[in-house]
Design an enzyme around this catalytic site. Sequence first.
Site, PDB file in Angstrom:
ATOM      1  N   ARG A 151      64.447 -95.284 -39.743  1.00  0.00           N
ATOM      2  CA  ARG A 151      63.130 -96.053 -39.965  1.00  0.00           C
ATOM      3  C   ARG A 151      62.231 -96.684 -38.952  1.00  0.00           C
ATOM      4  O   ARG A 151      62.463 -96.645 -38.723  1.00  0.00           O
ATOM      5  CB  ARG A 151      63.533 -97.330 -41.263  1.00  0.00           C
ATOM      6  CG  ARG A 151      62.533 -98.088 -41.479  1.00  0.00           C
ATOM      7  CD  ARG A 151      62.268 -99.238 -42.500  1.00  0.00           C
ATOM      8  NE  ARG A 151      63.272 -98.587 -43.474  1.00  0.00           N
ATOM      9  CZ  ARG A 151      63.114 -99.483 -45.136  1.00  0.00           C
ATOM     10  NH1 ARG A 151      62.969-100.481 -44.732  1.00  0.00           N
ATOM     11  NH2 ARG A 151      63.403 -98.283 -45.702  1.00  0.00           N
ATOM     12  N   GLN A 156      63.895 -92.804 -51.002  1.00  0.00           N
ATOM     13  CA  GLN A 156      63.935 -94.067 -52.953  1.00  0.00           C
ATOM     14  C   GLN A 156      63.266 -92.900 -53.379  1.00  0.00           C
ATOM     15  O   GLN A 156      63.850 -93.451 -54.667  1.00  0.00           O
ATOM     16  CB  GLN A 156      62.282 -94.644 -51.868  1.00  0.00           C
ATOM     17  CG  GLN A 156      62.123 -95.906 -52.979  1.00  0.00           C
ATOM     18  CD  GLN A 156      62.774 -96.153 -53.335  1.00  0.00           C
ATOM     19  OE1 GLN A 156      63.489 -97.089 -52.713  1.00  0.00           O
ATOM     20  NE2 GLN A 156      63.262 -97.056 -54.807  1.00  0.00           N
ATOM     21  N   ASP A 213      54.238-100.254 -56.355  1.00  0.00           N
ATOM     22  CA  ASP A 213      55.078-101.076 -54.986  1.00  0.00           C
ATOM     23  C   ASP A 213      53.672-101.707 -54.817  1.00  0.00           C
ATOM     24  O   ASP A 213      53.104-101.889 -55.260  1.00  0.00           O
ATOM     25  CB  ASP A 213      55.051 -99.249 -54.386  1.00  0.00           C
ATOM     26  CG  ASP A 213      55.366 -99.718 -52.735  1.00  0.00           C
ATOM     27  OD1 ASP A 213      56.107-100.870 -52.880  1.00  0.00           O
ATOM     28  OD2 ASP A 213      55.604 -98.914 -51.985  1.00  0.00           O
ATOM     29  N   HIS A 255      58.881 -91.670 -48.493  1.00  0.00           N
ATOM     30  CA  HIS A 255      59.779 -92.053 -48.245  1.00  0.00           C
ATOM     31  C   HIS A 255      61.205 -91.863 -49.753  1.00  0.00           C
ATOM     32  O   HIS A 255      61.384 -92.047 -50.302  1.00  0.00           O
ATOM     33  CB  HIS A 255      60.049 -93.801 -48.743  1.00  0.00           C
ATOM     34  CG  HIS A 255      60.772 -94.681 -49.117  1.00  0.00           C
ATOM     35  ND1 HIS A 255      62.226 -94.771 -48.147  1.00  0.00           N
ATOM     36  CD2 HIS A 255      60.923 -96.415 -48.870  1.00  0.00           C
ATOM     37  CE1 HIS A 255      62.838 -95.780 -48.852  1.00  0.00           C
ATOM     38  NE2 HIS A 255      62.068 -96.519 -48.297  1.00  0.00           N
ATOM     39  N   CYS A 287      60.098 -99.865 -55.976  1.00  0.00           N
ATOM     40  CA  CYS A 287      61.135 -99.078 -55.146  1.00  0.00           C
ATOM     41  C   CYS A 287      61.520-100.759 -53.925  1.00  0.00           C
ATOM     42  O   CYS A 287      62.462-100.908 -53.662  1.00  0.00           O
ATOM     43  CB  CYS A 287      60.616 -98.572 -53.945  1.00  0.00           C
ATOM     44  SG  CYS A 287      59.076 -99.445 -52.660  1.00  0.00           S
ATOM     45  N   ARG A 345      69.907 -96.161 -54.710  1.00  0.00           N
ATOM     46  CA  ARG A 345      69.704 -95.801 -53.463  1.00  0.00           C
ATOM     47  C   ARG A 345      71.522 -95.854 -52.805  1.00  0.00           C
ATOM     48  O   ARG A 345      71.681 -94.534 -51.666  1.00  0.00           O
ATOM     49  CB  ARG A 345      69.831 -96.864 -52.399  1.00  0.00           C
ATOM     50  CG  ARG A 345      68.044 -97.456 -53.022  1.00  0.00           C
ATOM     51  CD  ARG A 345      67.405 -96.061 -52.467  1.00  0.00           C
ATOM     52  NE  ARG A 345      66.611 -96.231 -50.666  1.00  0.00           N
ATOM     53  CZ  ARG A 345      66.149 -96.777 -49.896  1.00  0.00           C
ATOM     54  NH1 ARG A 345      65.417 -97.680 -50.766  1.00  0.00           N
ATOM     55  NH2 ARG A 345      66.143 -96.421 -48.620  1.00  0.00           N
TER      56      ARG A 345
HETATM   57  N1   CP Z   1      63.207 -99.939 -51.231  1.00  0.00           N
HETATM   58  C1   CP Z   1      63.769-100.155 -49.733  1.00  0.00           C
HETATM   59  O1   CP Z   1      63.559 -99.389 -48.735  1.00  0.00           O
HETATM   60  O2   CP Z   1      63.828-101.312 -49.406  1.00  0.00           O
HETATM   61  P1   CP Z   1      63.684-102.180 -47.528  1.00  0.00           P
HETATM   62  O3   CP Z   1      62.661-101.691 -47.691  1.00  0.00           O
HETATM   63  O4   CP Z   1      64.657-102.975 -48.600  1.00  0.00           O
HETATM   64  O5   CP Z   1      65.157-101.118 -46.856  1.00  0.00           O
HETATM   65  N1  NVA Z   2      55.530 -98.800 -48.771  1.00  0.00           N
HETATM   66  C1  NVA Z   2      56.042-100.362 -48.301  1.00  0.00           C
HETATM   67  C2  NVA Z   2      57.603 -99.920 -48.777  1.00  0.00           C
HETATM   68  C3  NVA Z   2      59.222-100.247 -48.973  1.00  0.00           C
HETATM   69  C4  NVA Z   2      60.243-100.178 -48.670  1.00  0.00           C
HETATM   70  C5  NVA Z   2      56.634-100.372 -47.121  1.00  0.00           C
HETATM   71  O1  NVA Z   2      56.152 -98.961 -46.427  1.00  0.00           O
HETATM   72  O2  NVA Z   2      56.234-101.386 -46.676  1.00  0.00           O
END
Ligand code: CP
Ligand code: NVA
Length: 306
Positions: free
Chosen positions: A103, A133, A225, A130, A265, A293
């Site tokens: 990530r 997700q 989101d 993502h 998400c 997930r």
């Molecule tokens: N939806 C998602 O990726 O959540 P986190 O940021 O908690 O991993």
């Molecule tokens: N769009 C959000 C998703 C978090 C899971 C971010 O990137 O922070």
Amino acid sequence: MKHLLCLNDWTPDEIIDVLDLADKLKYENRNGIRHDHHLRGKTLGMIFSKSSTRTRVSFEVGMQQLGGYALFLSSADIQLGRGETVHDTAKTLSRYLDGIMIRTFKQKDVMDLAEYGTIPIVNGLTDELHPCQILADLMTIRERFGYLKGLKLAYVGDGNNVAHSLLVGCAKTGINISVATPDNYSCDTKYIEMARKIAEETGSVVEITTDARQAVNNADVVYTDTWVSMGMENEREERIKIFTPYQVNENLMSLAKPGAIFLHCLPAYRGFEVTEEVIDGPQSAVFDEAENRLHVQKAVLVKLMA
Ligand code: CP
Ligand code: NVA
């Protein structure tokens, strides 16, 4: 199937295959049928340059349930965070690990990890995409409706990483997608064009608009989101002003089909992108979505690492 970098790299059949395996693993998990033979003795490195609850916990627990081991690597602790190149990190970690989930900020870093390393790479979120997700979202939608092709998904809010992966994932699986964002916050044209090109093959409809009501009209799935993704915290005040007309509330939900579900998400910010009534209401499937997930990522890990 070697990596999960962008859903565009997978065929519709490969996506459906993973969803089928995820359903099976979920069933086994629910019924106490062990499946820890799949990744026995395998190690997944998990590099995080951003916060996470779901991704971190579901990957770690998933590896354990599959008989493997997950190693949490915060970029604050490893040399990558002090300027060691992605190139050298990829080559080094490939000597110890059987797979990496990452990530981070730049999509290019994830692509480079795949290019220079010799082990499967899973994109656990970048500024652009993502994919994990969206696999969980597709699993949840299929669970609720029994099929994907021909359904309508409305995404309302920021044209961000989740929106981009939804465009690709919906187009791949024949879901009609309508994305409503404010002017200047629309999805990257690269992903709109990618989705439109995929849709020519799968027959799905890709609609881009600034009108939230138009997007949600007759939708089977309404998705939003956060308005302030990780790394954009300094734009928070301005974004809240601009995005307020895009809040998913009962009024907006009433335009969707009566049997529509609400997805997010998570993490969610109640009172901003979604009201409490909607996210905690009967149409919300957000915790099934979060649970999935775990199951879908286990399926991804089995497909890539077993
Ligand atoms: N939806 C998602 O990726 O959540 P986190 O940021 O908690 O991993
Ligand atoms: N769009 C959000 C998703 C978090 C899971 C971010 O990137 O922070």
